[in-house]
Design an enzyme around this catalytic site. Structure first.
Site, PDB file in Angstrom:
ATOM      1  N   CYS A  73     -46.355  50.160 -78.928  1.00 29.41           N
ATOM      2  CA  CYS A  73     -47.471  50.493 -78.038  1.00 29.41           C
ATOM      3  C   CYS A  73     -48.547  51.253 -78.822  1.00 29.41           C
ATOM      4  O   CYS A  73     -48.270  52.294 -79.433  1.00 29.41           O
ATOM      5  CB  CYS A  73     -46.926  51.296 -76.856  1.00 29.41           C
ATOM      6  SG  CYS A  73     -47.768  52.807 -76.471  1.00 29.41           S
ATOM      7  N   CYS A  76     -49.002  54.929 -78.216  1.00 31.30           N
ATOM      8  CA  CYS A  76     -47.934  55.768 -78.791  1.00 31.30           C
ATOM      9  C   CYS A  76     -48.181  55.979 -80.276  1.00 31.30           C
ATOM     10  O   CYS A  76     -47.976  57.075 -80.809  1.00 31.30           O
ATOM     11  CB  CYS A  76     -46.565  55.114 -78.620  1.00 31.30           C
ATOM     12  SG  CYS A  76     -46.168  54.748 -76.915  1.00 31.30           S
TER      13      CYS A  76
END
Ligand SMILES: Cc1cc2nc3c(=O)[nH]c(=O)nc-3n(C[C@H](O)[C@H](O)[C@H](O)COP(=O)(O)OP(=O)(O)OC[C@H]3O[C@@H](n4cnc5c(N)ncnc54)[C@H](O)[C@@H]3O)c2cc1C
Length: 514
Positions: A73, A76
């Site tokens: 992600c 992230c």
């Protein structure tokens, strides 16, 4: 048709590849940039399904923050260096604020962690959960509004500053990245203080041995001293940091019935009310004098960190009291406070000191109910004495080589003081002081005991098994009878303490079974 089919197939193919390579992921994640890489220098604790519960259960920190992320992600990956920056403040060997918050993370892209991420209803990445480590260890949640496992709002997980600001608000602290260096220096000083404590185990043993000698050679020793003496030994048997002093105290306790028989004293009698009226000393205390409470070579009249010219004995006694205070269980804390007061009242041979101490600790019976309140009560009392002596020095225009300071000084523990920079104007942060006391009088002394045990073992090997009891020997085995004495004393210290201990043991067994 082909045009429509091809993108779908491509997506499926990509998903398949990601799933297959997801486990080994290093080279794939690298191609996605630094954010997905598991760097060896990372201090955020990487947890998996296998070690999540046990690691959090054993965490010494008061709070835990777990980032549930997905290495694929982009948000992230972007957040990772920020999370690591905050983690460096609290985690790892160079932490500026150790044992406050444990920063951990779980990669939800790892198949092994999928059940774990489901257990905490992680619906998006990154999800940051905040709770007590034990609550996370055994917890789960079904919604984002869980009252125990608090979800940190997205805007706080924006960068390192916003996250630290959220933590500060939550803990009512003002940790900063700037003050971290200052704190690091303080940690180094704490390291020095810890090393000093390693040496002070010898002073604690010496003070214990001298205390024993002083008690038994008191000219006015009478039967009213028997109960405070026994209670003091009971406290030592269970909680003295030195094994040989625990063993020695147990041996004395075993012999007390014959050497110094006395009236039966119920556990619930209050020895401050003077229940034992008889002033006649019964028995042969001489037999007790032949015993050694901390091994044959002590007392040696030798001090290591305490200064003989500065009254080494009272310095060693303070060390002993502080070390005991961070070791008792909550249920024993009030009894331990009474025992320490009983010792000072009956056996501390300085009239002024005794009078002051008894007066300033008169209300402790109501306030000391846990290990924390006991440790802080003693710390406050010691600081009050420090203050009185410092004031006396000013009045008498004396300039001592070791001026009496409010302890711990700022250079030793920056976080122990909040608001106010000077040594005269500040407010204590008692949570931090308690953490510091436990570190200095708990952990450091444990290291001391282990180190001195190592020294003994070494000397045994090097001298062809000629067992030489060194000054620092803590490895004396507790004899069977003494072990029984320890067990009895442990229970005799209070019915409540005994029940509590049994309950704890049961809980531990239950946990092991789980
Ligand atoms: C119960 C008791 C009452 C006393 N009352 C008096 C008195 O009224 N008048 C008097 O002249 N002397 C009194 N003394 C003696 C005095 O407190 C000192 O022990 C003595 O002056 C020797 O001082 P020191 O510099 O070696 O350090 P100490 O004060 O003995 O301290 C030993 C070590 O404990 C640590 N320490 C210091 N303060 C604290 C704290 N607040 N919490 C935890 N650790 C700390 C430091 O590392 C220090 O080096 C008392 C002693 C005791 C045990």
């Amino acid at each position: 048709m082909w045009v429509l089919w091809r993108p779908k197939k491509l997506v499926l193919f990509m998903v398949l590849l990601l799933t297959v390579y997801g486990h080994t992921g290093v080279s794939w994640s690298r191609s996605l940039g630094d954010g997905g890489k598991k760097d060896e220098k990372d201090v955020g604790l990487e947890l998996t399904m296998d070690n999540f519960n046990t690691s959090l259960w054993a965490a010494p920190a008061s709070w835990a923050l777990v980032e549930f992320y997905n290495r694929w992600c982009p948000a992230c990956q972007k957040f990772k260096p920020h999370y690591e920056k905050v983690a460096r403040l609290f985690n790892g060997p160079d932490a500026a604020y150790p044992d406050v918050v444990l920063l951990a993370k779980v990669d939800c892209a790892d198949e092994i962690n999928q059940k774990l991420c489901q257990r905490f209803s992680v619906l998006r990445w990154p999800t940051l959960l905040w709770a007590k480590p034990t609550a996370l260890a055994w917890g789960s949640r079904t919604s984002e509004q869980d009252p125990v496992l608090e979800q940190i709002p997205i805007k706080a997980a924006y960068n390192a500053n916003s996250l630290l600001e959220w933590i500060n608000k939550r803990l009512d602290r003002s940790y900063t990245f700037e003050s971290a260096n200052e704190q690091k220096q303080s940690a180094q000083t704490t390291g020095l203080a810890s090393r000093q404590m390693v040496a002070s185990i010898q002073d604690i043993e010496e003070a214990t041995a001298q205390a024993y000698e002083i008690i038994l050679t008191q000219k006015l020793l009478s039967s009213k001293h028997r109960t405070p003496f026994i209670r003091f030994l009971q406290l030592l048997v269970v909680h003295h940091p030195s094994k040989r002093c625990r063993a020695g105290s147990a041996e004395v306790l075993q012999n007390i019935k014959d050497a110094w028989p006395g009236e039966h004293v119920s556990e619930f009698d209050d020895h401050f009310t003077g229940i034992i009226q008889s002033e006649k000393l019964v028995g042969d205390v001489g037999a007790l004098k032949r015993l050694h409470v901390c091994g044959e070579k002590l007392p040696s009249k030798h001090w290591t960190t305490c200064k003989a010219e500065n009254n080494g004995y009272s310095c060693g006694l303070w060390y002993l009291f502080h070390a005991l205070s961070v070791r008792v269980d909550d249920a024993e804390s009030n009894g331990a406070m009474r025992t320490i007061r009983g010792f000072v009242e009956n056996f501390f041979l300085c009239d002024d000191c005794r009078e002051h101490f008894m007066k300033m600790s008169a209300s402790a019976a109501e306030t000391v109910t846990t290990r924390r309140t006991l440790a802080l009560w003693l710390w406050r009392a010691h600081n009050e004495v420090n203050k009185r002596l410092a004031d006396e020095d000013i009045v008498n225009k004396v300039q001592p080589s070791r001026p009496k300071l409010q302890w711990p000084p700022k250079r030793m523990c920056t976080s122990c003081r909040k608001h106010g920079d000077t040594d005269d104007e500040f407010e204590w942060d008692e949570d931090e002081v308690y953490i510091f006391l436990r570190k200095i009088y708990g952990d450091s002394l444990e290291v001391a005991v282990q180190e001195s045990t190592k020294i003994t073992t070494k000397s045994r090997h090097s001298e062809n098994d000629k067992v030489e009891e060194t000054l620092t020997n803590n490895s004396v085995a507790v004899p069977v009878g003494a072990a029984a004495g320890i067990a009895m004393a442990s229970c005799g210290f209070g019915v409540a303490a005994c029940c509590w201990r049994l309950q704890q043991k049961k809980r531990k067994q239950m946990r092991r079974r789980i």
